[in-house]
Scaffold this active site. Structure first.
Site, PDB file in Angstrom:
ATOM      1  N   GLN A   1       0.809  -1.208   0.000  1.00  0.00           N
ATOM      2  CA  GLN A   1       0.000   0.000   0.000  1.00  0.00           C
ATOM      3  C   GLN A   1       0.848   1.266   0.000  1.00  0.00           C
ATOM      4  O   GLN A   1       0.310   2.378   0.074  1.00  0.00           O
ATOM      5  CB  GLN A   1      -0.940  -0.005   1.212  1.00  0.00           C
ATOM      6  CG  GLN A   1      -1.936  -1.148   1.209  1.00  0.00           C
ATOM      7  CD  GLN A   1      -2.763  -1.217   2.485  1.00  0.00           C
ATOM      8  OE1 GLN A   1      -2.821  -0.282   3.277  1.00  0.00           O
ATOM      9  NE2 GLN A   1      -3.426  -2.349   2.696  1.00  0.00           N
TER      10      GLN A   1
ATOM     11  N   HIS B   1      -1.367   0.152   5.590  1.00  0.00           N
ATOM     12  CA  HIS B   1      -2.025   1.082   6.504  1.00  0.00           C
ATOM     13  C   HIS B   1      -1.183   2.316   6.823  1.00  0.00           C
ATOM     14  O   HIS B   1      -1.022   2.696   7.982  1.00  0.00           O
ATOM     15  CB  HIS B   1      -2.436   0.380   7.791  1.00  0.00           C
ATOM     16  CG  HIS B   1      -3.498  -0.654   7.609  1.00  0.00           C
ATOM     17  ND1 HIS B   1      -4.169  -1.220   8.673  1.00  0.00           N
ATOM     18  CD2 HIS B   1      -4.017  -1.237   6.494  1.00  0.00           C
ATOM     19  CE1 HIS B   1      -5.042  -2.112   8.216  1.00  0.00           C
ATOM     20  NE2 HIS B   1      -4.963  -2.139   6.895  1.00  0.00           N
TER      21      HIS B   1
ATOM     22  N   TYR C   1     -11.161   6.496  19.286  1.00  0.00           N
ATOM     23  CA  TYR C   1     -12.159   5.805  18.460  1.00  0.00           C
ATOM     24  C   TYR C   1     -12.147   4.293  18.619  1.00  0.00           C
ATOM     25  O   TYR C   1     -12.895   3.594  17.943  1.00  0.00           O
ATOM     26  CB  TYR C   1     -12.008   6.254  16.998  1.00  0.00           C
ATOM     27  CG  TYR C   1     -12.494   7.680  16.866  1.00  0.00           C
ATOM     28  CD1 TYR C   1     -13.799   7.962  16.510  1.00  0.00           C
ATOM     29  CD2 TYR C   1     -11.667   8.752  17.217  1.00  0.00           C
ATOM     30  CE1 TYR C   1     -14.273   9.259  16.470  1.00  0.00           C
ATOM     31  CE2 TYR C   1     -12.134  10.047  17.179  1.00  0.00           C
ATOM     32  CZ  TYR C   1     -13.436  10.296  16.802  1.00  0.00           C
ATOM     33  OH  TYR C   1     -13.919  11.587  16.789  1.00  0.00           O
TER      34      TYR C   1
ATOM     35  N   TYR D   1      -9.507 -10.910  10.857  1.00  0.00           N
ATOM     36  CA  TYR D   1      -9.462 -11.734   9.645  1.00  0.00           C
ATOM     37  C   TYR D   1      -9.362 -13.225   9.957  1.00  0.00           C
ATOM     38  O   TYR D   1      -9.769 -14.057   9.153  1.00  0.00           O
ATOM     39  CB  TYR D   1      -8.300 -11.299   8.751  1.00  0.00           C
ATOM     40  CG  TYR D   1      -8.536  -9.968   8.074  1.00  0.00           C
ATOM     41  CD1 TYR D   1      -9.511  -9.826   7.092  1.00  0.00           C
ATOM     42  CD2 TYR D   1      -7.800  -8.841   8.429  1.00  0.00           C
ATOM     43  CE1 TYR D   1      -9.739  -8.611   6.478  1.00  0.00           C
ATOM     44  CE2 TYR D   1      -8.017  -7.618   7.814  1.00  0.00           C
ATOM     45  CZ  TYR D   1      -8.987  -7.506   6.837  1.00  0.00           C
ATOM     46  OH  TYR D   1      -9.214  -6.289   6.236  1.00  0.00           O
TER      47      TYR D   1
END
Length: 389
Positions: free
Chosen positions: A98, A170, A273, A284
């Site tokens: 990513q 990420h 959060y 997963y």
């Protein structure tokens, strides 16, 4: 990179009926898959094709669009002529997974037709010692005499995600400039390490608030706590890939959950959060994660999705071109291959429409005239311009 002449692409087939479990705290949201006529409220033109586009951003006050390609190239496009050039002076990136070249930001106070001398911010994945890497943010000055003669001068890194860790996922590294033009908000993902998102001694799994030079902004909520980075604004995040401010100056973000539990959050100063202690998804490997509960002490998502939408980016539309979109969030869906329309009412939200686009959507941006621009994900990712039907 390939450049196409604008080609009108008819997207008038009825949208596919996509199931959604979009929920707000008050219960399930009613979701439409197209307008009442069964057609999308827009037509689409293919404007260009790029190699793994990741972010698109108009230089304020102009019709000039900048496009990052994940492999490390920055493109500039004159949308009036279709001419495309490559910008030099871009930092070296750690490309893979990513990681690569990330987001773009400009300062609203520098909005004019002259690109030269304008500040540009870029985020990217940066290699560290050994097999480590992390997100970084840098800035420089544009020197653009023409689309085919554009460079960044004096680029310097002004902020780094800490610590650098192994893996290539990420990073998040979305950038938003505050409405008053005085601060930068940068998303810093958990780097797939999970637990650091609850460890206040690092900046993984956080949103940071910075001055324009990358230093911690005054008034950050944890600045007086020993051993906590001064730049931390909120924490307990997983992988934020969309952020935008609404007309009232509230910051919204959308982030990936694990297996289920993608979220749209209203970002509050000093709020936690919950990741990875709470999620509306599961791991997963199938192991459970406790759902949010009223007494868990964590900030709750305004909307969460299972099955996931896999958000790629988000804007809050501010123009007049699209009736019914002003002030609402438009999310670019990767897994869903759709634009997800979320109606915002004050500090609450609910999904109200979903428009299948047939391809993974990486980035979304509003043009100077209110048209919506979309960059598809992956190799040969098309740049699409959406205008009302």
């Amino acid at each position: 990179m390939k450049c196409l002449n604008p080609i009108a692409v008819a997207l008038s087939l009825p949208a596919l009926a996509l199931a959604s479990c979009a929920q707000a705290d008050s219960g399930d949201s009613a979701v439409q898959t197209a307008g009442e006529s069964g057609e999308r409220p827009f037509t689409s033109e293919v404007m260009a094709v790029f190699e793994e586009p990741w972010a698109i951003e108009f230089a304020p006050g102009t019709g000039v669009l900048f496009v990052t390609e994940q492999g490390g190239s920055l493109k500039v496009m004159d949308t009036a002529t279709g001419e495309i050039g490559t910008v030099s002076g871009v930092p070296a990136v750690d490309y893979g997974g990513q990681g690569g070249l990330g987001d773009i930001a400009f300062l609203p106070g520098e909005a004019d037709t002259n690109l030269t001398g304008r500040t540009i911010y870029l985020s990217f994945a940066e290699a560290g010692e050994g097999d480590t890497r992390g997100a970084a943010l840098g800035r420089g000055k544009l020197d653009c005499n023409a689309t085919d003669n554009c460079s960044i001068q004096g680029f310097e890194v002004i902020w780094r995600q800490a610590p650098k860790v192994t893996g290539r996922g990420h990073y998040s590294h979305r950038i938003q400039v505050s409405p008053d033009g005085r601060h930068l908000f940068v998303a810093s993902g958990d780097r797939q390490k999970q637990t650091p998102a609850q460890d206040l001694s690092n900046t993984l799994g956080t949103i940071v608030r910075l001055n324009l030079d990358g230093t911690p902004a005054e008034g950050n909520p944890l600045a007086d706590r020993e051993g906590v980075p001064d730049e931390t604004w909120s924490w307990g995040h997983r992988n934020i890939l969309g952020m935008d401010f609404d007309a009232e100056g509230r910051l919204w973000e959308t982030e990936h959950g694990p297996k289920g539990g993608d979220e749209l959050n209203l970002v509050e100063r000093g709020a936690n959060y919950g990741w990875p202690e709470r999620s509306f998804g599961i791991n997963y490997n199938g192991s459970p994660i406790p759902d949010h509960s009223p007494d868990d002490g964590f900030a709750k998502p305004e909307v969460h999705w299972t099955p996931v939408i896999a958000p790629g980016d988000m804007i809050i539309h501010s123009g007049e071109m699209f009736e019914g979109w002003r002030g609402d969030a438009l999310i670019a869906g990767l897994k869903t291959k759709a634009i997800i329309h979320v109606t915002l009412e004050g500090d609450t939200a609910r999904e109200t429409a979903r428009y299948d686009m047939g391809s993974r959507l990486r980035s979304i941006e509003e043009g100077p005239d209110g048209a919506v621009w979309i960059a598809e994900d992956g190799e040969d990712g098309r740049l699409l311009k959406l205008t009302p039907r």
